[in-house]
Design an enzyme around this catalytic site. Structure first.
Site, PDB file in Angstrom:
ATOM      1  N   LYS A   1       0.820  -1.218   0.000  1.00  0.00           N
ATOM      2  CA  LYS A   1       0.000   0.000   0.000  1.00  0.00           C
ATOM      3  C   LYS A   1       0.849   1.261   0.000  1.00  0.00           C
ATOM      4  CE  LYS A   1      -4.334  -2.004   1.353  1.00  0.00           C
ATOM      5  NZ  LYS A   1      -5.317  -2.329   2.381  1.00  0.00           N
TER       6      LYS A   1
ATOM      7  N   ARG B   1      -3.176 -10.207   4.691  1.00  0.00           N
ATOM      8  CA  ARG B   1      -3.651 -10.262   3.301  1.00  0.00           C
ATOM      9  C   ARG B   1      -2.545  -9.689   2.428  1.00  0.00           C
ATOM     10  NH1 ARG B   1      -6.070  -6.898  -0.342  1.00  0.00           N
ATOM     11  NH2 ARG B   1      -7.763  -7.756  -1.607  1.00  0.00           N
TER      12      ARG B   1
END
Ligand code: HH2
Length: 282
Positions: free
Chosen positions: A226, A261
């Protein structure tokens, strides 16, 4: 093995006896922030799912709509076209649970029918029907925190106390899920890293991830590649953020997070294996 170390339900099971486990990300989309377009082709998506399972993923999370900052919703019809053939094929090829990354009731229902065994809802059951579906079908559900919607969430995220607000929101949604008939051990809470959060908000949530773990709900964390990692490491391209991500994965596993994840399954499996052994047992 302690009972709560093995989560078993009619469609699947997850073994937490070694500690944190890995969920592999499979985006069947043209525009996901990291793997957009790579797995839009059904055969490529299936192949990648099989590879992630072989690499040691415990779950494959399939999504047909990017929720990157600025993204717009994708029609139900288009999402179904993208994900259902992949779920049907993968369910016959791998023996780990497939999770469907959606907040859309029709997509969730069709995915479960096609062979998915878990729901991953980035809106934490904003549509109550999704919760009822999880309860009826006795499948685990991930409840994620988001401030706003993907289209606008990064415009000006604001909190007085991000950790308390996100945790309280998730506990309220988990309670609601319980009222809908979902068992407590089938609920995973997720602070929603990058979903309506500044760099500092993300850091505060990760520094305090133990508070989420202490809630007695199992925790999922999605930090993979991210942009906050890109900001900290000056890595523009998401695929270059693997080492930065490894730091977050190690800290999450050591703090007692149950599921990470990730896109880079093989690499993060090694990180988790070591971090699980270094976790100070409480
Ligand atoms: N992050 C993304 C998507 N789904 N689900 C949960 N529970 N937690 C997360 O942190 C999370 C999530 C965003 O990542 P990705 O799927 O790679 O990107 P995109 O939304 O662009 O498809």
């Amino acid at each position: 093995m302690r009972n709560d170390m093995l989560l078993k339900w009619p469609k699947g099971q997850l073994d937490f006896s070694a500690g944190c486990i890995v969920m592999g990300v499979l985006n069947v989309t043209p525009d996901s922030f990291s793997d957009g377009g790579q797995f839009l082709d059904t055969n490529k998506a299936i192949e990648h799912g099989v590879q992630m399972a072989a690499d040691g993923a415990a779950i494959i999370d399939i999504g047909g709509e990017s929720t990157r900052p600025g993204s717009e919703p994708v029609s139900t019809k288009e999402q179904l076209k993208r994900v259902i053939p992949v779920i049907e094929a993968l369910a016959n090829k791998i023996n780990i649970p497939i999770s469907i990354d959606t907040y859309n009731y029709e997509v969730a229902e069709a995915a479960l029918k096609a062979g998915a065994a878990m729901l991953n809802d980035i809106t934490a059951l904003s549509e109550e029907r999704v919760g009822k579906l999880a309860a009826e079908q006795r499948v685990p559900v991930v409840l994620m925190h988001i401030q706003g919607t993907p289209a606008t969430m990064q415009a000006e995220p604001m909190y007085d106390d991000v950790v308390t607000e996100v945790l309280e929101f998730l506990l309220a949604r988990a309670k609601r899920a319980g009222k809908l008939g979902i068992l407590k051990n089938m609920i995973f809470i997720d602070p929603g890293i990058g979903f309506g959060k500044t760099l500092e908000h993300n850091l505060q949530l990760l520094r305090n991830i133990d508070k989420f773990v202490a809630s007695n709900y199992r925790v999922l964390a999605g930090t993979s590649r991210k942009s906050f990692i890109g900001k900290l490491t000056s890595k523009e391209k998401p695929a270059e953020r693997i080492f930065g991500n490894a730091a977050t994965v190690a800290l999450c596993a050591a703090a007692g997070v149950s599921i990470v994840r990730v896109h880079d399954v093989a690499e993060m499996i090694d990180v988790v294996k070591v971090a699980n052994k270094l976790k100070i047992q409480s």
